[in-house]
Write an enzyme that holds these catalytic residues in place. Structure first.
Site, PDB file in Angstrom:
ATOM      1  N   ASP A  67       0.883  -7.911   6.802  1.00 26.96           N
ATOM      2  CA  ASP A  67       1.032  -6.524   6.358  1.00 26.96           C
ATOM      3  C   ASP A  67       2.125  -5.720   7.065  1.00 26.96           C
ATOM      4  OD1 ASP A  67      -1.325  -7.525   5.394  1.00 26.96           O
ATOM      5  OD2 ASP A  67      -2.582  -5.893   6.136  1.00 26.96           O
ATOM      6  N   GLU A 249      -8.530  -2.039   1.756  1.00 29.46           N
ATOM      7  CA  GLU A 249      -7.642  -2.146   2.913  1.00 29.46           C
ATOM      8  C   GLU A 249      -6.413  -1.260   2.717  1.00 29.46           C
ATOM      9  OE1 GLU A 249      -8.257  -6.515   4.760  1.00 29.46           O
ATOM     10  OE2 GLU A 249      -6.908  -6.480   3.038  1.00 29.46           O
TER      11      GLU A 249
END
Length: 529
Positions: A67, A249
């Site tokens: 990420d 998320e």
């Protein structure tokens, strides 16, 4: 003897001229051969040349990345932090890697910014520049760069606890080069919430407060603060709306103006894993209103920022120039991210994209397209104002650099098929079905696909009802292990990883009807390393 020596010299000169100068040859059987200019062939760099290594997308020099984190712009520099494991090419104890850029295209690797400590690994989060020194961690003359991130206590998780994730703070007084952990960490504790993570913070000019959105299992939570250290819980959103096939998320929250109007709306991004339409992970968005404390929406349908399989956990830059909303996603999918066929590094980021809001048939649509700086990397190899496609007859472009190219054109809103291929029978197929209003990407035979069953198992087919124009603008960007497709300036985008056994060298276009392709071009893309 002299005369026989001249013939090879002439042949050599002729061959060199073919490399140095573009030459286009059109034949009667609808095959167009593009001879490369040589701009990409001459490259002395040995770095970043492994098989499948992207040439104009950010990837770590070595080891594992996922990420994007802490994306902030300050003093002419775009900072990109990211989830990083420096010891292997599979996921491990998370650090924050760091890279910087002046143009969002060329990146410089920096040293690791944040390391795990006794409170846990360093999971996702965000960064801001505290210009008013509200935190007191710097001065107004030298404002601190603040990162807030999730601590993940692996020992607590293994012990069966639920509160193993908390929020921590670090700060930098040298514009992101070195970081200090706040001695009062964690700044937001956890009583009993599983999957409590991924804080995104920003300065709210309407309330003169700091806002934070983070996720708690299956919903988002909103907080306010005066100083970035002491946070007040305000509200929650999403328990009964949106996609819930997996854990929520990497949230983000920002405001955009609707194109062609003075109306403004807030956009909430939420990534989810699993539960995306193509399996595994994906990023949904909500359009609504935010008063500084709570987010509300009348949206009924589930909307996805990208309709391919490989755009996840994307967030946007704080403080980007001209108030542009710049997005970067992780170009992978948790279904197979650990198994992709690379050697000393793994995964890349999407091209940076500018987000905008449009209203189509009364519905809000979040558009995304490659940032304008990307145009500077293009060197046109072939262009033509008009190409006539005959019904059910193929037009093929032979070009050796299709794996590092951008293809653009405008076509009628009619069926269209595009195939990238090579001489070892790899083929990547895209199909637009005008009647069914669908667009598909078929990577079943695109190259190496057997590293994980779901990667090449099915055709990826997407309904695209917001394509309502009489003609469609296509932009297709291919790097060595990815393809990014944008329709009508990003009304729809599709991001897919690919791993061809050899570079694609042919692009074939076909239609059921006679059709005019307008403003067609193939550009070679200059590498960034």
């Amino acid at each position: 003897m002299k005369s026989t020596n001249k013939i090879p010299s002439i042949l050599i000169l002729f061959a060199v001229s073919l490399i140095l100068f573009s030459c286009i040859k059109e034949t009667k059987n609808d095959v167009i051969t593009i001879v490369a200019s040589g701009k990409l062939a001459v490259d002395s760099s040995k770095k970043y040349k492994e098989p499948f290594r992207p040439q104009f997308h950010f990837s770590p020099e070595k080891k594992w990345m996922n990420d994007p984190n802490g994306m902030v712009f300050y003093k002419g520099i775009y900072h990109l932090f990211y989830q990083y494991y420096p010891d292997d090419i599979v996921w491990g104890p998370m650090h924050w890697g760091h890279a910087t850029s002046k143009d969002l295209i060329h990146w410089t690797q920096q040293k690791i910014a944040l390391f795990p400590d006794k409170l846990g690994m360093i999971f996702s989060g965000s960064a801001v520049v505290d210009l008013k020194n509200t935190s007191g961690l710097g001065t107004k003359e030298n404002p601190p760069m603040i990162a807030i991130f999730t601590y993940h206590d692996m020992a607590g998780e293994k012990a069966g606890k639920r509160n193993y994730q908390t929020q921590g703070l670090a700060y930098s007084l040298d514009e992101g080069e070195t970081w200090l952990k706040y001695n009062g960490n964690p700044i937001i504790g956890n009583v009993d919430q599983k999957d409590f993570r991924d804080p995104k913070m920003f300065w709210n000019t309407e309330t003169n407060l700091w806002n934070m959105v983070l996720v708690a299992g299956d919903h988002a939570q909103f907080y306010t603060s005066k100083n970035l250290i002491d946070w007040k819980f305000e509200s929650e959103f999403g328990k009964n709306i949106g996609a819930h096939g997996g854990v929520w998320e990497c949230p983000d929250l920002f405001k955009l103006k609707i194109a062609g109007s003075n109306e403004e709306k807030w956009v909430l991004l939420i990534s989810i894993n699993p539960g995306a339409p193509l399996g595994g992970s994906g990023t949904q968005y909500f359009i609504g209103d935010f008063d500084g404390k709570s987010f509300k929406t009348t949206q009924k349908s589930i909307k996805w920022i990208d309709n391919g399989a490989d755009n996840y956990a994307g967030v946007t830059y704080n403080n980007a120039p001209e108030n542009k909303r710049i997005f970067i996603g992780w170009m992978s999918n948790w279904s197979y991210a650990r198994n992709t066929p690379t050697k000393n590094w793994r995964s890349a980021m999407t091209l940076p994209r500018e987000l905008s809001l449009a209203k189509i048939k009364g519905n809000y649509v979040l558009k995304n397209v490659a940032v304008e700086q990307f145009k500077k990397q293009e060197a046109i190899a072939f262009s033509k104002d008009e190409i006539i496609l005959k019904a059910n007859q193929k037009t093929t472009f032979n070009y050796q650099y299709l794996n590092q190219s951008a293809v653009q054109f405008n076509a009628k809103n009619e069926n269209l098929k595009l195939v990238f291929s090579n001489d070892v029978k790899d083929s990547l197929v895209m199909n637009y079905d005008a009647k069914q209003k669908t667009f598909s990407v078929d990577r079943r035979h695109s190259g190496v696909v057997n590293f994980e069953k779901s990667f090449g198992e099915e055709i990826h087919n997407t309904k695209i009802p917001n394509i309502i124009s009489e003609a469609i603008d296509y932009q297709i960007i291919v790097d060595w292990s990815s393809i990014e497709i944008f329709l009508n300036g990003g009304v729809y985008s599709f991001t897919e990883q690919i791993f061809p056994n050899k570079p694609y060298t042919k692009l074939t276009i076909q239609s059921d009807e006679n059709q005019e392709i307008k403003n067609f071009s193939i550009a070679e893309i200059k590498g960034i390393w």
